[in-house]
Design a protein around this motif. Structure first.
Motif, PDB file in Angstrom:
ATOM      1  N   GLN A  13       0.824  -1.211   0.000  1.00 34.52           N
ATOM      2  CA  GLN A  13       0.000   0.000   0.000  1.00 34.52           C
ATOM      3  C   GLN A  13       0.858   1.261   0.000  1.00 34.52           C
ATOM      4  O   GLN A  13       0.392   2.345   0.315  1.00 34.52           O
ATOM      5  CB  GLN A  13      -0.938  -0.001   1.212  1.00 34.52           C
ATOM      6  CG  GLN A  13      -1.982  -1.083   1.147  1.00 34.52           C
ATOM      7  CD  GLN A  13      -2.891  -1.064   2.376  1.00 34.52           C
ATOM      8  OE1 GLN A  13      -2.818  -0.174   3.211  1.00 34.52           O
ATOM      9  NE2 GLN A  13      -3.747  -2.056   2.477  1.00 34.52           N
ATOM     10  N   GLY A  14       2.124   1.121  -0.351  1.00 38.32           N
ATOM     11  CA  GLY A  14       3.027   2.260  -0.406  1.00 38.32           C
ATOM     12  C   GLY A  14       3.761   2.465   0.914  1.00 38.32           C
ATOM     13  O   GLY A  14       3.505   1.781   1.901  1.00 38.32           O
ATOM     14  N   ALA A  15       4.680   3.426   0.902  1.00 39.70           N
ATOM     15  CA  ALA A  15       5.474   3.748   2.086  1.00 39.70           C
ATOM     16  C   ALA A  15       5.521   5.266   2.226  1.00 39.70           C
ATOM     17  O   ALA A  15       5.502   5.988   1.231  1.00 39.70           O
ATOM     18  CB  ALA A  15       6.885   3.179   1.946  1.00 39.70           C
ATOM     19  N   TYR A  16       5.587   5.720   3.466  1.00 34.34           N
ATOM     20  CA  TYR A  16       5.539   7.145   3.746  1.00 34.34           C
ATOM     21  C   TYR A  16       6.668   7.529   4.697  1.00 34.34           C
ATOM     22  O   TYR A  16       6.767   6.974   5.792  1.00 34.34           O
ATOM     23  CB  TYR A  16       4.182   7.523   4.349  1.00 34.34           C
ATOM     24  CG  TYR A  16       3.073   7.190   3.390  1.00 34.34           C
ATOM     25  CD1 TYR A  16       2.638   8.122   2.459  1.00 34.34           C
ATOM     26  CD2 TYR A  16       2.488   5.923   3.377  1.00 34.34           C
ATOM     27  CE1 TYR A  16       1.638   7.805   1.542  1.00 34.34           C
ATOM     28  CE2 TYR A  16       1.500   5.599   2.465  1.00 34.34           C
ATOM     29  CZ  TYR A  16       1.074   6.548   1.553  1.00 34.34           C
ATOM     30  OH  TYR A  16       0.109   6.231   0.650  1.00 34.34           O
ATOM     31  N   LEU A  17       7.503   8.462   4.267  1.00 35.73           N
ATOM     32  CA  LEU A  17       8.597   8.948   5.091  1.00 35.73           C
ATOM     33  C   LEU A  17       8.027   9.835   6.185  1.00 35.73           C
ATOM     34  O   LEU A  17       7.242  10.736   5.917  1.00 35.73           O
ATOM     35  CB  LEU A  17       9.593   9.734   4.238  1.00 35.73           C
ATOM     36  CG  LEU A  17      10.754  10.385   4.976  1.00 35.73           C
ATOM     37  CD1 LEU A  17      11.670   9.311   5.577  1.00 35.73           C
ATOM     38  CD2 LEU A  17      11.534  11.284   4.035  1.00 35.73           C
ATOM     39  N   MET A  18       8.444   9.562   7.424  1.00 34.32           N
ATOM     40  CA  MET A  18       8.023  10.376   8.564  1.00 34.32           C
ATOM     41  C   MET A  18       9.266  11.097   9.087  1.00 34.32           C
ATOM     42  O   MET A  18      10.252  10.453   9.426  1.00 34.32           O
ATOM     43  CB  MET A  18       7.431   9.496   9.667  1.00 34.32           C
ATOM     44  CG  MET A  18       6.229   8.712   9.209  1.00 34.32           C
ATOM     45  SD  MET A  18       5.424   7.639  10.418  1.00 34.32           S
ATOM     46  CE  MET A  18       6.547   7.464  11.746  1.00 34.32           C
TER      47      MET A  18
END
Length: 143
Positions: A13-18
């Motif tokens: 489902q994708g990846a998100y940089l925090m």
């Protein structure tokens, strides 16, 4: 032993940089700090490149503890994260050159396997163009 894994298999489902990408450094004892020894960057033993850490949010994770993971990025220079979208704290990214390495963890009598996730870089997710062929394929919703 490191195993290659595709981005889509690891993050369906994708990846998100925090947050920001931080350089990793070698452990420095209080004695080293008191003697003003220079802080040395951590180096990846297989590639010889410097290591950086990115915290990645994984919306497809089933367990709460896996929704946020640390990814070590081996690169010659510190990776530059993509621009933030609006005021959102998350930036969609694609991790390149992904590998996983099993590591045994022990706490008291409990033992389990964790994974060290590494990448060779990251890039911004490209938004699909309006009216792209993919959105207009027969049998597909253009929503």
């Amino acid at each position: 032993m490191r195993f290659e894994i595709s981005f889509d298999d690891m993050f369906p489902q994708g990846a998100y940089l925090m947050g920001d990408i931080q350089p990793l450094t070698e452990y420095q004892s209080q004695e080293d700090k008191a003697r003003n020894h220079p802080v040395r960057p951590r180096i990846d033993e297989q590639t010889g490149r410097r290591l950086y850490r990115a915290t990645i949010a994984d919306p497809s994770a089933e367990k709460e503890r896996d929704k946020s993971i640390a990814v070590e990025i081996a690169a010659d220079v510190q990776p530059v994260p993509p621009e933030a979208v609006g005021n959102l704290p998350f930036r969609p990214v694609v991790l390149e050159g992904l590998t996983v390495q099993p590591r045994a963890e022990i706490s008291g009598q409990a033992k389990w396997i964790t994974w060290v996730v590494r990448a060779t870089g990251l890039r911004a997710v490209q938004a699909p163009a309006r009216g792209s062929a993919k959105a207009n394929e027969p049998g597909k919703s253009a929503a």
